[in-house]
Design an enzyme around this catalytic site. Sequence first.
Site, mmCIF file in Angstrom:
data_model
loop_
_atom_site.group_PDB
_atom_site.id
_atom_site.type_symbol
_atom_site.label_atom_id
_atom_site.label_comp_id
_atom_site.label_asym_id
_atom_site.label_seq_id
_atom_site.Cartn_x
_atom_site.Cartn_y
_atom_site.Cartn_z
ATOM 1 C CD GLU A 1 -3.055 0.825 2.348
ATOM 2 O OE1 GLU A 1 -3.620 -0.544 2.624
ATOM 3 O OE2 GLU A 1 -3.089 1.643 3.175
ATOM 4 C CD GLU B 1 -2.760 0.971 -4.646
ATOM 5 O OE1 GLU B 1 -2.333 0.051 -3.519
ATOM 6 O OE2 GLU B 1 -3.640 0.997 -5.161
ATOM 7 C CB CYS C 1 -6.853 -2.520 6.558
ATOM 8 S SG CYS C 1 -5.328 -1.841 5.952
ATOM 9 C CB SER D 1 -4.946 0.894 -1.338
ATOM 10 O OG SER D 1 -3.940 -0.048 -1.388
ATOM 11 C CE LYS E 1 -10.185 -7.768 8.772
ATOM 12 N NZ LYS E 1 -9.426 -7.334 7.544
ATOM 13 C CD GLU F 1 -11.128 -9.071 4.186
ATOM 14 O OE1 GLU F 1 -10.786 -8.128 3.833
ATOM 15 O OE2 GLU F 1 -10.739 -9.557 5.368
ATOM 16 C CD GLU G 1 -13.666 -10.683 -4.104
ATOM 17 O OE1 GLU G 1 -14.577 -11.251 -4.370
ATOM 18 O OE2 GLU G 1 -13.944 -9.397 -3.443
ATOM 19 C CB CYS H 1 -9.018 -3.455 14.642
ATOM 20 S SG CYS H 1 -8.881 -2.961 12.994
#
Lengths: 587, 532, 159
Positions: free
Chosen positions: A286, A289, A312, A332, A371, A374, A379, A516
């Site tokens: 990141e 990037e 994230c 990102s 999560k 996720e 993908e 978090c």
Amino acid sequence: MEKIKITIDNTEVEVSKGATIYHAAKQIGIDIPVLCYLNLEHLNIENRPGGCRICVVEVEGRRNLAPSCSTECTPGMVVHTHNLRVMNARKTVLELILSDHPKECLVCSSSGQCDLQKLSQMMGIREIHAVENAEMSTYRKDFSPALRRDMDKCIMCRRCETICNDVQTVGALSAVNRGFMSVVAPAFEQDLVDSPCTFCGQCVAVCPTGALTPFDDTAKVIRALSDPSKTVIVQTAPAVRAALGEEFGLEPGTLVTGKMVAALRSLGFDKVFDTDFAADLTIMEEGTELLDRIGRYLSGEKDVKLPILTSCCPAWVNFFEEYYPDMLDIPSTARSPQQMFGAIAKNYYADLLKVKREDLVVVSVMPCLAKKYECQREEFSTNGNRDVDFSISTRELASLIKSCNINFDSLTEEEFDQPLGESTGAAVIFGATGGVIEAAVRTAYELFTGKKLEKIDFKELRGLDGIRMATVDFNGTPIHIGIAHQLGNARKLLDGIRSGMYNFHAIEIMACPGGCIGGAGQPLHHGHSDIIKARFDAIYREDSQKKIRKSHENPFIIKLYEEFLGHPLSEKSHHLLHTHYFDKHKK
Amino acid sequence: MAQFKMHLLVCGGTGCRASQSEIIVENLKSEIKNLGLENDAQVVITGCFGFCEKGPIVKIVPDNTFYTQVKPEDCAEIVREHILKGRKVKRLLYEDPETQKHIEDSKHMNFYQKQIRIALRNCGFIDPENIDEYIARDGYAALGNIITGMSPQEAIDIMKKSGLRGRGGGGFPTGIKWEIASKNKADQKYVVCNADEGDPGAFMDRSILEGDPHSVIEAMAICGYCIGATKGIVYIRAEYPLAIKRLKIAARQSRAYGLLGQDILGSGFSFDIELRYGAGAFVCGEETALIKSMEGLRGEPTVKPPFPAEKGYLGKPTNVNNVETFANVPAIFLKGAEWFSSIGTAKSKGTKVFALAGKINNVGLIEVPMGITLREVIFEIGGGIKDGKKFKAVQTGGPSGGCLTEKHLDTPIDFDNLIAAGSMMGSGGMIVMDEDDCMVSVAKFYLEFTVEESCGKCAPCRIGNKRLHEILEKICSGKGVEADIDYLKNLSRVIKDTALCGLGQTSPNPVLSTIECGACYEKCKFTAIHVQ
Amino acid sequence: MSALILQDCHKKTIEEICIYYKNDPGDLIKILHKAQTAFGYLPESVQREIAFHLKISVAKVYGVVTFYSFFTMTPKGKHPISVCMGTACYVRGAEKVLDELKDQLRIKVGGVTENGKFSLDCLRCVGACGLAPVLLIGEKVYGRVEASQIKGILDSYQD
């Protein structure tokens, strides 16, 4: 501030004008019980519908009892918090609430955590007066990949509605119907998966009963651990170690990294790794990037998209896919640390171990419910095999440890395994709001300027304010940074960017309050926001104690690039560590 | 109205329209035309006369002849006999149920004799769709006087002195309410007229809006001047199409006459109104819930304070009064605070409109001075119990009120006495029950209503009323036990003590008051014989 | 609940209603009233479209629709029947009338007959207490109704 005097239970108390009876009582050590009321002072979150009527008190001269949570003190007010009238009213109202609540406490996943249960014990409820077979309000159960709704247990405190709409501005939930059948639900009482829900889980974090609970995969983890054909490895997110101890009676803010590792090993995980390692990897990708985009922007390229947004946080990803489909090219493309870890584990580490991908089970311990969703995104699977097989929460890990009769307190501290267990201070602070961007800045600064960073702590990026803005000096180049936690604040920043009001180079966004550490998988705060503050401090304490505090100095990261990935943003990196986003309305 | 010798007033209220009053109007008109009487007589559609029991009503002025239960086929006769020949159609005259004599004019009917009409002063007298008729009866004179010759505080002082209390149920002094709203500073304030009448068996607000919409508009403008508001909103039930239509016509006419809008009568004061529709939620009669509903939200009440006068619609100071309260206002300013406060009891001034219904001979809408006894209302105005049965109880205050029995018949009706007797003024429903009716089942009926209409926000109302209802069902099915009565009492008191809003705080009244009545429960406690 | 797939003309109607109220969420209830007048009911697709124009959550729109009893998500019958359940009608036997209607039509309150001819609802006081008990079929008011008359009344609706 103007002061006024009132009398509570024969004690005079001086309070600021505007204070409620509840707060005035608190000042002199009288804890009036509350149920629907929620006040997370450090985070500016308040739910005060005045609906449960548990906190009623008698105010002399008033015809009815007054809800102390939402009744302001007036000069000379005389209040009684526990006379017969008040106690009878509270008890009767509580019995009413219980009369419309399933009596399955013994097997309820919120048992022991439930505010309603605690209140019932405290008030000494021993029977519930109601006619035989009194009608209960019942609703369809709803299971999503991240959380489950069992609204039979809903007491209409409206906390979830407030969080979902006012704090997170997600708008998945609303009070629906009227009267006895009113309940908080998605539109048309459909499933959460069909709503704009981001699975941030903050509704679960504030639910006082077992109406909203996490979707729990612990049983599958146990099965995998007992399967000899599987190699089971675990990764733990940075925020977990700052909160897990609370479940075992330790002070909030106690870091339990070593004991946590020992416990996981004792549970039978073949390798105990750290998501922090993947966090360092995230910074490499990141941060590079970011520098790439800034560099191209400074050299005058017109179509460079700035600011770059962190990616994230899976709830945040869901949020912008839902509400900002026109801006999908801004975040990102770096995957979250959880998924980077999964990709490296299944594509690199499996080869090192010489086990088949299918026989390597990756479990994550996360402070987060999103999560869980996720790791189920398509993908992030190869031929149906997920990069991360199961995600369990901090609370679920704690109950797993307890159920396996491991005495957490007496464990000897242990170290993470290598190579995926080494991490830097930069990775640790991922757990708190502002941490990701600070970690990125530490690395980007050195890569951009070629100079060594003298002052590692960027205090200007830290704090619990919902929206923060700062400018960091990259050796003469000012880099404008924005930070938001809670999705409502993220929306404000995003709208500002869309309208051209803000000009940032980089923005960090976390869906949960405090980042978090305030995730919905963490031990429940029960309305005490100082717990979140303590975790916040613990995270930065761990960072300051780390020998290496910049991601690009992590020796195992350097080795991983040398041996496997090549360099950040390499083709292999793109394939394994980056992702793409979807317009949710086109699905 | 002057150029005609005679006016035929036909009730155009919802009740009479349901019995073909529109056809009656057509028939009367065509017969007048047939006989060439167009220059002598005019047919006027008015608001409700109140005497709904005997509708449709045709009243002929100036002689006040009162024809009841007129059928379309009677019209020709009325025109031919009465208008042309000057002979009354005897068979259509009201017949006194006791003396069985025909009564020639309304002034001699018991139904009207004891009434004093302030809020209903124009209902049944004017064409509500014609502003000139309202003006001819001093309409808008009060507004004109106030905005050109009085300070807001002077006008508020008159309101305070009149002693008018809110007619929506709570009975809060209107002048004080206005004063509080006037003292809160803000760039924008609002005047709201609560026309979300939802009490089952109450239709006084609708009748006022249908029969005399201008009086409400005028009063709202006066209130706007007093508190410093330029915007008025009428929150009206969508189920009242006729009232909505007449209100819209009235507002349009007022605007055309410069009585609403910018710079009214050159005074520099501007005020206009708009309509908002309720959508079938009784709780929206509660002012904080009403405000939520006007903001496009679920009509859930909020904790008071803050009161609407501080933080109301869109967070701005807002004064909410109901229709009947407003309808009193112009009359107070025209005739003076002393006149108004000379009517009624020590603490309840003026009159109250009641919708009298149930097992009573003269069902209808009445307006009586505060302090009148239930006996006078039921046995004189109401003409006694239907079919010669025995009086058992009267329910006042709808779902917020309670049952009053024999022993309360001579209690003077006012806000405080009704509360002391365990009931409430409420919005003014008055349902009379005879010896066949079971009060427990009436309490159950109201509880059913409350359970259905509870917004669900607070636990005592959401769950408590449901439980009350379940126990009443148990008792009504003959399975009650002694302990149920104690539980009903305790639960009722706690709900009253803890519920968030006025709806919840009063919802157990029907239960408590029927328990007080005693006898009925004794009879049905353990058996099902009460179900007739 | 009934599914309605919005055609372009439907969407245009909704858009026009919303624009008339300047897409102001504060006017949601007015907009729902207009939409219900236009469509006869408020199916899911209509609510979604309104939420889209007002930029508010669908959950919120649904929360409002389900709060107010005037709003319905099921289409009414060709001849909607409403029985007044005001107190005056109640004490004069409205419940018996309602029970008879339920028996004859074989539907519950809030239901529609299979052929879509009649739907049955209760309402609170139409204000024709002098005519109690009262029922409405469409706009037509029937006063002093007795259970025995119900069959005849229903039979008079041939189409």
